[in-house]
Design a protein around this motif. Structure first.
Motif, short mmCIF file in Angstrom:
data_model
loop_
_atom_site.label_atom_id
_atom_site.label_comp_id
_atom_site.label_asym_id
_atom_site.label_seq_id
_atom_site.Cartn_x
_atom_site.Cartn_y
_atom_site.Cartn_z
N ASP A 229 0.86 -1.17 0.00
CA ASP A 229 0.00 0.00 0.00
C ASP A 229 0.90 1.23 0.00
O ASP A 229 1.62 1.50 0.97
CB ASP A 229 -0.89 -0.01 1.25
N LEU A 230 0.88 1.98 -1.08
CA LEU A 230 1.79 3.12 -1.21
C LEU A 230 1.46 4.26 -0.25
O LEU A 230 2.27 5.17 -0.07
CB LEU A 230 1.78 3.65 -2.64
N GLN A 231 0.28 4.19 0.37
CA GLN A 231 -0.08 5.22 1.35
C GLN A 231 0.30 4.83 2.77
O GLN A 231 0.19 5.65 3.69
CB GLN A 231 -1.58 5.53 1.26
N ALA A 232 0.76 3.60 2.95
CA ALA A 232 1.20 3.15 4.27
C ALA A 232 2.62 3.64 4.53
O ALA A 232 3.45 3.70 3.61
CB ALA A 232 1.14 1.64 4.36
N PRO A 233 2.94 4.01 5.77
CA PRO A 233 4.30 4.47 6.08
C PRO A 233 5.34 3.41 5.73
O PRO A 233 5.15 2.22 6.01
CB PRO A 233 4.25 4.72 7.59
N HIS A 234 6.41 3.83 5.11
CA HIS A 234 7.47 2.88 4.73
C HIS A 234 8.77 3.65 4.53
O HIS A 234 8.79 4.71 3.90
CB HIS A 234 7.11 2.15 3.44
N GLU A 235 9.83 3.10 5.07
CA GLU A 235 11.16 3.69 4.90
C GLU A 235 11.95 2.83 3.94
O GLU A 235 12.14 1.63 4.16
CB GLU A 235 11.89 3.78 6.24
N THR A 236 12.41 3.42 2.84
CA THR A 236 13.18 2.68 1.85
C THR A 236 14.42 2.07 2.49
O THR A 236 15.22 2.80 3.09
CB THR A 236 13.60 3.60 0.69
N PRO A 237 14.60 0.76 2.38
CA PRO A 237 15.79 0.14 2.96
C PRO A 237 17.05 0.60 2.22
O PRO A 237 17.00 0.91 1.02
CB PRO A 237 15.54 -1.36 2.77
N ALA A 238 18.14 0.62 2.92
CA ALA A 238 19.40 1.06 2.31
C ALA A 238 20.14 -0.13 1.69
O ALA A 238 20.26 -1.19 2.30
CB ALA A 238 20.28 1.73 3.35
N ALA A 239 20.59 0.05 0.45
CA ALA A 239 21.48 -0.94 -0.16
C ALA A 239 22.87 -0.74 0.42
O ALA A 239 23.15 0.26 1.08
CB ALA A 239 21.48 -0.77 -1.67
N LYS A 240 23.75 -1.69 0.15
CA LYS A 240 25.12 -1.58 0.66
C LYS A 240 25.97 -0.62 -0.17
O LYS A 240 27.10 -0.30 0.21
CB LYS A 240 25.77 -2.97 0.70
N ILE A 241 25.42 -0.17 -1.30
CA ILE A 241 26.07 0.85 -2.11
C ILE A 241 25.01 1.90 -2.45
O ILE A 241 23.81 1.60 -2.46
CB ILE A 241 26.66 0.28 -3.43
N PRO A 242 25.40 3.15 -2.71
CA PRO A 242 24.42 4.17 -3.07
C PRO A 242 23.80 3.85 -4.44
O PRO A 242 24.52 3.55 -5.39
CB PRO A 242 25.24 5.46 -3.13
N ILE A 243 22.48 3.89 -4.52
CA ILE A 243 21.81 3.66 -5.80
C ILE A 243 20.70 4.70 -5.99
O ILE A 243 20.19 5.26 -5.03
CB ILE A 243 21.19 2.25 -5.91
N THR A 244 20.36 4.91 -7.24
CA THR A 244 19.19 5.70 -7.61
C THR A 244 18.43 4.92 -8.66
O THR A 244 18.95 3.95 -9.24
CB THR A 244 19.59 7.08 -8.18
N VAL A 245 17.20 5.34 -8.91
CA VAL A 245 16.34 4.63 -9.86
C VAL A 245 15.94 5.57 -10.98
O VAL A 245 15.64 6.74 -10.75
CB VAL A 245 15.09 4.08 -9.13
N ARG A 246 15.93 5.03 -12.20
CA ARG A 246 15.50 5.80 -13.37
C ARG A 246 14.97 4.84 -14.42
O ARG A 246 15.22 3.62 -14.36
CB ARG A 246 16.66 6.63 -13.93
N PRO A 247 14.25 5.34 -15.45
CA PRO A 247 13.80 4.46 -16.53
C PRO A 247 14.99 3.86 -17.28
O PRO A 247 16.03 4.51 -17.44
CB PRO A 247 13.00 5.40 -17.45
N LEU A 248 14.83 2.63 -17.72
CA LEU A 248 15.86 1.99 -18.53
C LEU A 248 15.94 2.67 -19.89
O LEU A 248 14.91 3.00 -20.49
CB LEU A 248 15.54 0.50 -18.70
N VAL A 249 17.16 2.88 -20.37
CA VAL A 249 17.38 3.45 -21.71
C VAL A 249 18.13 2.42 -22.55
O VAL A 249 18.69 1.45 -22.02
CB VAL A 249 18.15 4.78 -21.64
N GLU A 250 18.14 2.63 -23.85
CA GLU A 250 18.73 1.65 -24.77
C GLU A 250 20.18 1.33 -24.42
O GLU A 250 20.61 0.17 -24.50
CB GLU A 250 18.64 2.17 -26.20
N ALA A 251 20.94 2.33 -23.99
CA ALA A 251 22.36 2.11 -23.68
C ALA A 251 22.55 1.18 -22.49
O ALA A 251 23.63 0.61 -22.31
CB ALA A 251 23.05 3.44 -23.43
N ASP A 252 21.51 1.01 -21.65
CA ASP A 252 21.64 0.15 -20.47
C ASP A 252 21.63 -1.33 -20.83
O ASP A 252 22.16 -2.16 -20.10
CB ASP A 252 20.48 0.39 -19.50
N VAL A 253 20.99 -1.66 -21.95
CA VAL A 253 20.74 -3.07 -22.27
C VAL A 253 22.03 -3.87 -22.35
O VAL A 253 22.13 -4.98 -21.81
CB VAL A 253 19.93 -3.19 -23.58
N GLU A 254 23.05 -3.35 -23.01
CA GLU A 254 24.29 -4.10 -23.16
C GLU A 254 25.01 -4.28 -21.83
O GLU A 254 25.84 -5.18 -21.68
CB GLU A 254 25.21 -3.40 -24.15
#
Length: 238
Positions: A50-75
């Motif tokens: 439920d996106l309206q429920a309180p939630h804290e994004t867990p931390a990965a062991k390295i810094p990451i961000t999220v974005r849409p996949l682009v063609e250059a990512d595929v390879e």
């Protein structure tokens, strides 16, 4: 869609899968997948957030961000000719098939160097027909306020860094852009690592899915869990 058109589409998909299997060296796992369509039984959990429920994004062991996949990512994340084991190449092949179909919204989690280290597809209710066709009815019809996450994949070189739970948590929140409040994902009951990752990402068991295939005909049954069943199915207790 007429019968001839439907058969043509099916033949085209299988021919494409066969070509990819030969080209990528995954003939054996592809053959096993086909055999499972002859006779198999599986049990999965549908987990819901439920996106309206309180939630804290867990931390990965390295810094990451999220974005849409682009063609250059595929390879970098789905190259079928990369020097990886057969098991990983098979997982890549399945995602390439989804990418080629052109449905869903693929997102990647990237590290500080913008190297994609996790990919997952987000589907909205507007793609119910496409999802049903591509996945052979494996997922329930989405309501207008629901979305589906599928196709999660972390290359072996990035595994063990808790990227899945962090990336999945952030990708799930993109569903609000589709007007969704609830996001679903499905995981085999024996895949404890993925179940843990999903729960850390804010997902809770909600649905039992039983899939039975006999001689190419598949029946899928969904059953909402009772509160007691939810607690029984949870992997992370407390």
């Amino acid at each position: 869609m007429g019968l001839r058109t439907g058969l043509t589409g099916t033949v085209t998909r299988y021919a494409g899968a066969a070509r990819r299997a030969v080209a990528s060296g995954t003939v054996v796992p592809t053959a096993k997948s086909v055999l499972r369509r002859v006779s198999s039984t599986s049990h999965s959990y549908g987990l819901r957030r439920d996106l309206q429920a309180p939630h804290e994004t867990p931390a990965a062991k390295i810094p990451i961000t999220v974005r849409p996949l682009v063609e250059a990512d595929v390879e970098h994340i789905l190259d079928l000719h990369a020097e990886v084991g057969t098991a990983e190449r098979w997982e890549r092949q399945k995602r390439v098939g989804l990418l080629e179909r052109g449905i869903g919204r693929p997102f990647v989690a990237v590290d500080a160097d913008d190297d994609p280290c996790y990919v997952q597809w987000l589907f909205g209710a507007d793609e119910n027909d496409e999802v049903r066709d591509f996945f052979h009815g494996l997922f329930p019809t989405l309501a207008v306020d629901e979305a589906l996450l599928e196709g999660a994949f972390t290359p072996e070189r990035h595994q063990g860094k808790r990227i899945m739970s962090a990336g999945m948590s952030m990708i799930a929140e993109k569903a609000s852009d589709l007007g969704a409040r609830h996001v679903m994902t499905f995981v085999d009951v024996d895949n404890l690592a993925s179940l843990k990752g999903c729960e850390r990402a804010g997902f809770v068991p909600a649905v039992d899915r039983c899939e039975t295939t006999r001689f190419g005909r598949t029946r899928v049954a969904f059953e909402e869990m009772s509160p007691a069943r939810v607690e029984e199915a949870r992997v992370l207790k407390g």
